[in-house]
Design a protein around this motif. Sequence first.
Motif, PDB file in Angstrom:
ATOM      1  N   ALA A  73      39.947  44.253  34.689  1.00 53.23           N
ATOM      2  CA  ALA A  73      40.498  44.509  36.024  1.00 53.23           C
ATOM      3  C   ALA A  73      41.828  45.250  35.929  1.00 53.23           C
ATOM      4  O   ALA A  73      42.086  46.206  36.691  1.00 53.23           O
ATOM      5  CB  ALA A  73      40.669  43.194  36.778  1.00 53.23           C
ATOM      6  N   LEU A  74      42.694  44.855  34.990  1.00 54.00           N
ATOM      7  CA  LEU A  74      43.982  45.520  34.820  1.00 54.00           C
ATOM      8  C   LEU A  74      43.795  46.968  34.381  1.00 54.00           C
ATOM      9  O   LEU A  74      44.476  47.881  34.877  1.00 54.00           O
ATOM     10  CB  LEU A  74      44.834  44.758  33.796  1.00 54.00           C
ATOM     11  N   THR A  75      42.850  47.202  33.483  1.00 53.62           N
ATOM     12  CA  THR A  75      42.586  48.569  33.015  1.00 53.62           C
ATOM     13  C   THR A  75      42.091  49.450  34.153  1.00 53.62           C
ATOM     14  O   THR A  75      42.541  50.593  34.324  1.00 53.62           O
ATOM     15  CB  THR A  75      41.562  48.544  31.871  1.00 53.62           C
ATOM     16  N   ILE A  76      41.175  48.934  34.956  1.00 51.86           N
ATOM     17  CA  ILE A  76      40.657  49.701  36.098  1.00 51.86           C
ATOM     18  C   ILE A  76      41.767  49.988  37.095  1.00 51.86           C
ATOM     19  O   ILE A  76      41.876  51.105  37.643  1.00 51.86           O
ATOM     20  CB  ILE A  76      39.469  48.957  36.744  1.00 51.86           C
ATOM     21  N   ALA A  77      42.654  49.001  37.337  1.00 54.29           N
ATOM     22  CA  ALA A  77      43.762  49.210  38.271  1.00 54.29           C
ATOM     23  C   ALA A  77      44.723  50.278  37.741  1.00 54.29           C
ATOM     24  O   ALA A  77      45.185  51.136  38.508  1.00 54.29           O
ATOM     25  CB  ALA A  77      44.497  47.889  38.496  1.00 54.29           C
ATOM     26  N   LEU A  78      45.035  50.241  36.438  1.00 56.73           N
ATOM     27  CA  LEU A  78      45.945  51.241  35.880  1.00 56.73           C
ATOM     28  C   LEU A  78      45.345  52.640  35.916  1.00 56.73           C
ATOM     29  O   LEU A  78      46.048  53.619  36.230  1.00 56.73           O
ATOM     30  CB  LEU A  78      46.326  50.871  34.438  1.00 56.73           C
ATOM     31  N   VAL A  79      44.070  52.768  35.618  1.00 57.16           N
ATOM     32  CA  VAL A  79      43.422  54.075  35.663  1.00 57.16           C
ATOM     33  C   VAL A  79      43.378  54.583  37.111  1.00 57.16           C
ATOM     34  O   VAL A  79      43.657  55.765  37.386  1.00 57.16           O
ATOM     35  CB  VAL A  79      42.007  54.009  35.042  1.00 57.16           C
ATOM     36  N   GLY A  80      43.072  53.693  38.040  1.00 59.38           N
ATOM     37  CA  GLY A  80      43.074  54.088  39.462  1.00 59.38           C
ATOM     38  C   GLY A  80      44.454  54.496  39.932  1.00 59.38           C
ATOM     39  O   GLY A  80      44.609  55.492  40.656  1.00 59.38           O
TER      40      GLY A  80
END
Length: 126
Positions: A105-112
Amino acid sequence: MSTTPDRPDQAIRPPREPKETLVGAGPGPTAPPPAHDHRARVDLPEWMRNPTPPRRTPGRLASELLDRLPVLGTARRSLWRWRDRTPDAQSRPVVAVVVFLATTALTIALVGWFFYWLYLSLNDMA
């Protein structure tokens, strides 16, 4: 021991003879030593029966150095203990799944967030 059976369904057996024991194994009769030389069941080649000594490689020299110094030997054994430990993912699978999901979830948020920032930056230039 009598040779007559106590019950009719029992067979008549001769009395048991005492078992032989090994030489020097304790009280009782002793067995004679074997009459022949023992031979291995498998004939191994000479190089397996008398292997050559290990070569003096740099790795073996470093290993001997570590064995000679007590501090380095202790560090080496602690490294082996750390390497052979049970990983947390095996001992606590639920925690491993939760950490995996949180990291995803953190990785997806940072990429977004990065793409949103890129979008805003490119619109400011236009």
